[in-house]
Design a protein around this motif. Structure first.
Motif, PDB file in Angstrom:
ATOM      1  N   LYS A 104       0.749  -1.219  -0.061  1.00  0.00           N
ATOM      2  CA  LYS A 104       0.013  -0.055   0.173  1.00  0.00           C
ATOM      3  C   LYS A 104       0.950   1.290  -0.121  1.00  0.00           C
ATOM      4  CE  LYS A 104      -3.977   2.262   2.386  1.00  0.00           C
ATOM      5  NZ  LYS A 104      -4.755   2.126   3.523  1.00  0.00           N
TER       6      LYS A 104
ATOM      7  N   SER B  66      -7.609 -11.004   1.640  1.00  0.00           N
ATOM      8  CA  SER B  66      -8.993 -10.458   1.224  1.00  0.00           C
ATOM      9  C   SER B  66      -9.141  -9.161   2.154  1.00  0.00           C
ATOM     10  CB  SER B  66     -10.081 -11.417   1.311  1.00  0.00           C
ATOM     11  OG  SER B  66     -11.193 -10.908   1.077  1.00  0.00           O
ATOM     12  N   THR B  67      -8.794  -9.438   3.297  1.00  0.00           N
ATOM     13  CA  THR B  67      -8.856  -8.190   4.347  1.00  0.00           C
ATOM     14  C   THR B  67      -7.939  -6.946   4.324  1.00  0.00           C
ATOM     15  OG1 THR B  67     -10.296  -9.408   5.924  1.00  0.00           O
ATOM     16  CG2 THR B  67      -9.251  -7.394   6.886  1.00  0.00           C
TER      17      THR B  67
ATOM     18  N   TRP C 157      -5.885  -6.381   1.859  1.00  0.00           N
ATOM     19  CA  TRP C 157      -5.328  -5.502   0.509  1.00  0.00           C
ATOM     20  C   TRP C 157      -6.845  -4.627   0.121  1.00  0.00           C
ATOM     21  CZ3 TRP C 157      -1.934  -8.993   1.424  1.00  0.00           C
ATOM     22  CH2 TRP C 157      -0.427  -8.861   0.952  1.00  0.00           C
ATOM     23  N   GLN C 158      -7.654  -4.651   1.193  1.00  0.00           N
ATOM     24  CA  GLN C 158      -8.857  -3.608   0.853  1.00  0.00           C
ATOM     25  C   GLN C 158      -8.665  -2.233   0.565  1.00  0.00           C
ATOM     26  OE1 GLN C 158     -11.851  -3.839   4.048  1.00  0.00           O
ATOM     27  NE2 GLN C 158     -12.273  -6.211   3.543  1.00  0.00           N
ATOM     28  N   GLY C 159      -8.927  -1.607  -0.532  1.00  0.00           N
ATOM     29  CA  GLY C 159      -8.732  -0.392  -0.891  1.00  0.00           C
ATOM     30  C   GLY C 159      -7.486  -0.359  -1.719  1.00  0.00           C
ATOM     31  N   GLN C 160      -6.860  -1.435  -2.235  1.00  0.00           N
ATOM     32  CA  GLN C 160      -5.594  -1.322  -3.060  1.00  0.00           C
ATOM     33  C   GLN C 160      -5.843  -2.519  -4.184  1.00  0.00           C
ATOM     34  OE1 GLN C 160      -1.663  -2.454  -1.363  1.00  0.00           O
ATOM     35  NE2 GLN C 160      -2.808  -2.677   0.298  1.00  0.00           N
TER      36      GLN C 160
ATOM     37  N   PRO D 278      -5.997  -5.871  -5.901  1.00  0.00           N
ATOM     38  CA  PRO D 278      -6.198  -7.215  -5.030  1.00  0.00           C
ATOM     39  C   PRO D 278      -4.945  -8.102  -5.421  1.00  0.00           C
ATOM     40  CG  PRO D 278      -8.404  -6.691  -6.130  1.00  0.00           C
ATOM     41  CD  PRO D 278      -7.337  -5.491  -6.554  1.00  0.00           C
TER      42      PRO D 278
ATOM     43  N   SER E 298     -13.735 -14.158  -4.246  1.00  0.00           N
ATOM     44  CA  SER E 298     -13.487 -12.669  -5.154  1.00  0.00           C
ATOM     45  C   SER E 298     -11.812 -12.442  -5.648  1.00  0.00           C
ATOM     46  CB  SER E 298     -13.844 -11.506  -4.375  1.00  0.00           C
ATOM     47  OG  SER E 298     -13.133 -11.426  -3.275  1.00  0.00           O
TER      48      SER E 298
END
Length: 256
Positions: free
Chosen positions: A109, A138-139, A141-144, A146, A166
């Motif tokens: 990030k 999954s949690t 990397w949220q907002g960047q 994947p 996903s």
């Protein structure tokens, strides 16, 4: 892309085990090498400690790349966190630690770097490793962008699919088997990853015809990288960030 895949947000070149040969493998020091050479994506190996912390390490044992000894799966994260994972690579890396998956996500990030997480289970821990790596990725990397998950372990990648459907997946092979299509379809993969030594232009075309991207590893010769790119290989994993410029394949990008 020539193969029509429109959900492939990754660059053409990716740094093997974070920094290739320029830093201790699977450590945050590799990110520094990526930034220095303009690389925008890392590949690294993720496995579990005895108490199920997800951390970065390639081997099942600690001896090659740390000052620890024995099976990694038999050590708690508290024990693993004290190890020196850099001194083997050079005095300038003394004190480098094994990073957690969370720390790797933070660096991705911060530096705006994408990730290919290879799920690398210790013996007998395929399902739990695939599950926990996928859930946490999954949690984290949220907002960047994947991460792309991959593994040589069918069971680990199946568990990852079920835990985080996903996230995109790629099946890892050395030599591509004759039943590769059945395997990638069952795992709902978007890509097939293989040793460049066993790829050919017709095979790459065949994989693309089935709607999949192709990753080739580990390519350390610029001429070979250019040839693979001409064949249409979508991503090339390399140890030599210093002799394969991050943008060397941009002129060979597939037409939209």
């Amino acid at each position: 892309m020539a193969n029509g895949i429109d959900r492939w947000p990754y660059p053409r070149l990716v740094a093997h085990r974070c920094g290739g040969t320029l830093a201790p493998e699977n450590t945050l020091a590799g990110f520094d090498a990526c930034m220095r050479y303009g690389y925008r994506m890392v590949e690294f190996d993720a496995k579990l400690s005895a108490d199920n912390e997800v951390f970065l390490l390639h081997d099942d044992t600690l001896d090659r790349t740390t000052n620890g000894h024995g099976a990694a799966a038999e050590h708690s994260w508290q024990q693993l966190a004290t190890l020196d994972a850099g001194a083997w690579r050079g005095q300038q890396f003394d004190g480098t630690r094994l990073p957690t998956l969370a720390e790797a996500a933070q660096r991705c990030k911060r530096d705006n770097i994408a990730a290919n997480i290879e799920i690398k289970p210790c013996p007998g821990r395929d399902v739990i490793t695939g599950t926990l790596v996928a859930q946490r990725a999954s949690t984290l990397w949220q907002g960047q962008t994947p991460p792309l998950l991959s593994s040589f372990s069918f069971d680990a990648l199946t568990a990852a699919r079920d835990a985080a459907p996903s996230l995109q997946r790629g099946m890892l092979f050395e030599e591509v088997p004759t039943d590769w299509l059945r395997i990638v379809r069952e795992l709902e993969c978007v890509s097939l990853h293989a040793s460049h030594r066993y790829l050919s232009e017709p095979l790459v075309a065949q994989i693309h015809a089935e709607g999949l991207c192709v990753l080739a590893y580990t390519v350390n010769d610029p001429a070979r990288a250019r040839l693979l790119a001409q064949w249409g290989v979508d991503m090339i994993c390399t140890d030599r960030l210093d002799i394969l410029p991050h943008d060397m394949l941009s002129a060979l990008a597939d037409p939209a």
